[in-house]
Write an enzyme that holds these catalytic residues in place. Structure first.
Site, short mmCIF file in Angstrom:
data_model
loop_
_atom_site.label_atom_id
_atom_site.label_comp_id
_atom_site.label_asym_id
_atom_site.label_seq_id
_atom_site.Cartn_x
_atom_site.Cartn_y
_atom_site.Cartn_z
N ASN A 234 -10.33 -3.23 -6.61
CA ASN A 234 -9.51 -2.28 -7.40
C ASN A 234 -10.10 -1.97 -8.79
O ASN A 234 -9.73 -0.97 -9.41
CB ASN A 234 -8.07 -2.80 -7.57
N ASP B 59 0.84 -1.20 0.00
CA ASP B 59 0.00 0.00 0.00
C ASP B 59 0.87 1.25 0.00
O ASP B 59 1.96 1.26 0.58
CB ASP B 59 -0.90 -0.02 1.26
C1 FPP Z 1 -1.77 0.21 -3.35
O1 FPP Z 1 -1.32 1.50 -3.54
C2 FPP Z 1 -1.30 -0.70 -4.35
C3 FPP Z 1 -2.07 -1.28 -5.32
C4 FPP Z 1 -3.49 -0.97 -5.52
C5 FPP Z 1 -1.59 -2.29 -6.23
C6 FPP Z 1 -0.19 -2.74 -6.03
C7 FPP Z 1 0.40 -2.78 -7.35
C8 FPP Z 1 1.70 -2.74 -7.62
C9 FPP Z 1 2.75 -2.74 -6.61
C10 FPP Z 1 2.15 -2.68 -9.02
C11 FPP Z 1 1.72 -3.82 -9.89
C12 FPP Z 1 2.04 -5.16 -9.33
C13 FPP Z 1 2.75 -6.13 -9.91
C14 FPP Z 1 2.89 -7.45 -9.25
C15 FPP Z 1 3.43 -5.96 -11.19
P1 FPP Z 1 -2.41 2.65 -3.62
O2 FPP Z 1 -2.54 3.04 -5.05
O3 FPP Z 1 -3.70 2.22 -2.98
O4 FPP Z 1 -1.74 3.76 -2.76
P2 FPP Z 1 -2.46 4.92 -1.95
O5 FPP Z 1 -3.25 4.25 -0.85
O6 FPP Z 1 -1.32 5.73 -1.43
O7 FPP Z 1 -3.32 5.66 -2.92
#
Ligand code: FPP
Length: 250
Positions: A65, A17
């Site tokens: 998501n 996250d």
């Molecule tokens: C949360 O950060 C993360 C995600 C929704 C997805 C995680 C994805 C990756 C690390 C990249 C793709 C993965 C792979 C395996 C290639 P957020 O966007 O919710 O962060 P925030 O809470 O700060 O907005």
């Protein structure tokens, strides 16, 4: 008192996250945070293995998501496809087995294809497994398992009265995986967010304040050290843990 023997978690699961906040803090578009997040996926895959972990599960895309802006969803899917295409040879070279949990059949065809070939090419490796949770949600997984279990009962393959966790859990996607010992969530948020709800019943949780793109091997080692300071009792008392014979006698 005997010295504490460091005890490695066999299976570490991570809620990655903070990509969006990482980008926002720098005045960058959210996708830049995800791009950096992919780099951390790469480094953490090897960091966990170096530290002696046998299985690493990463929550890469939740069922919820899909509700994000279409542009972000599309960019995440492209990143995933690009990442997998790039990693395939590395996984084969380094004996990393890839597998997934989640409704991967609902992912874009290109992602499904590269997942299939990577899983196939690495399926014989046994030392270390990377599990990507993709289009995953624990409640959906349980509903799917309940449906399959009910069908097996209706077909006479299972007896309803014999129902137990051992039987039912065979219908979960994680059936052949050990439960996570340690669940880490980055970014300082302290939620489980529909991730391995049943499997993490006895897991230790570590909430790391660092945003996912900044998560390092040292942060992972610190989480494992924290895990080592915890006493996992699985419903027993501390005394029983020190003297297993007493627990067995109950
Ligand atoms: C949360 O950060 C993360 C995600 C929704 C997805 C995680 C994805 C990756 C690390 C990249 C793709 C993965 C792979 C395996 C290639 P957020 O966007 O919710 O962060 P925030 O809470 O700060 O907005």
């Amino acid at each position: 008192m005997s010295a504490q023997v460091p005890n490695l978690p066999q299976h570490v699961a991570i809620i990655m996250d903070g990509n969006g906040r990482w980008a926002k803090n720098r005045g960058l578009p959210r996708i830049e945070g995800h791009r950096r997040g992919v780099e951390t996926v790469r480094t953490t895959t090897y960091a966990a293995r170096d530290l002696g972990v046998r299985m690493l599960t990463l929550y890469a895309f939740s069922i919820e998501n899909w509700k994000r802006p279409q542009e972000e969803v599309g960019a995440l899917m492209s990143l995933l496809e690009y990442y997998l295409k790039k990693e395939l040879q590395t996984f084969v070279r380094d004996h990393v087995r890839l597998r997934t949990i989640g409704r991967t059949e609902e992912l874009p065809a290109g992602v499904q294809e590269v997942l299939r070939s990577t899983i196939e090419a690495t399926k014989h490796f046994t030392d270390y497994t990377l599990v990507l949770a993709l289009n995953y949600g624990s409640r959906t997984e349980v509903v799917d398992a309940a449906r399959a279990y009910a069908a097996a009962v209706a077909a006479g393959k299972e007896k309803l009265n014999d129902g137990s966790w051992a039987t039912f859990s065979r219908y979960l996607q994680t059936a052949d995986m050990p439960d996570p010992d340690l669940v880490i969530r980055t970014s300082g948020e302290t939620r489980i967010s529909n991730f391995l709800l049943l499997q993490a019943a006895y897991a230790e949780f570590v909430f790391a304040p660092v945003l996912w793109p900044d998560f390092t091997k040292a942060d992972l080692a610190a989480a494992i050290a924290e895990y080592n300071r915890r006493e996992r009792r699985f419903g027993l008392t501390s005394e029983q843990l020190l003297s297993p014979a007493k627990a067995a006698a109950k």
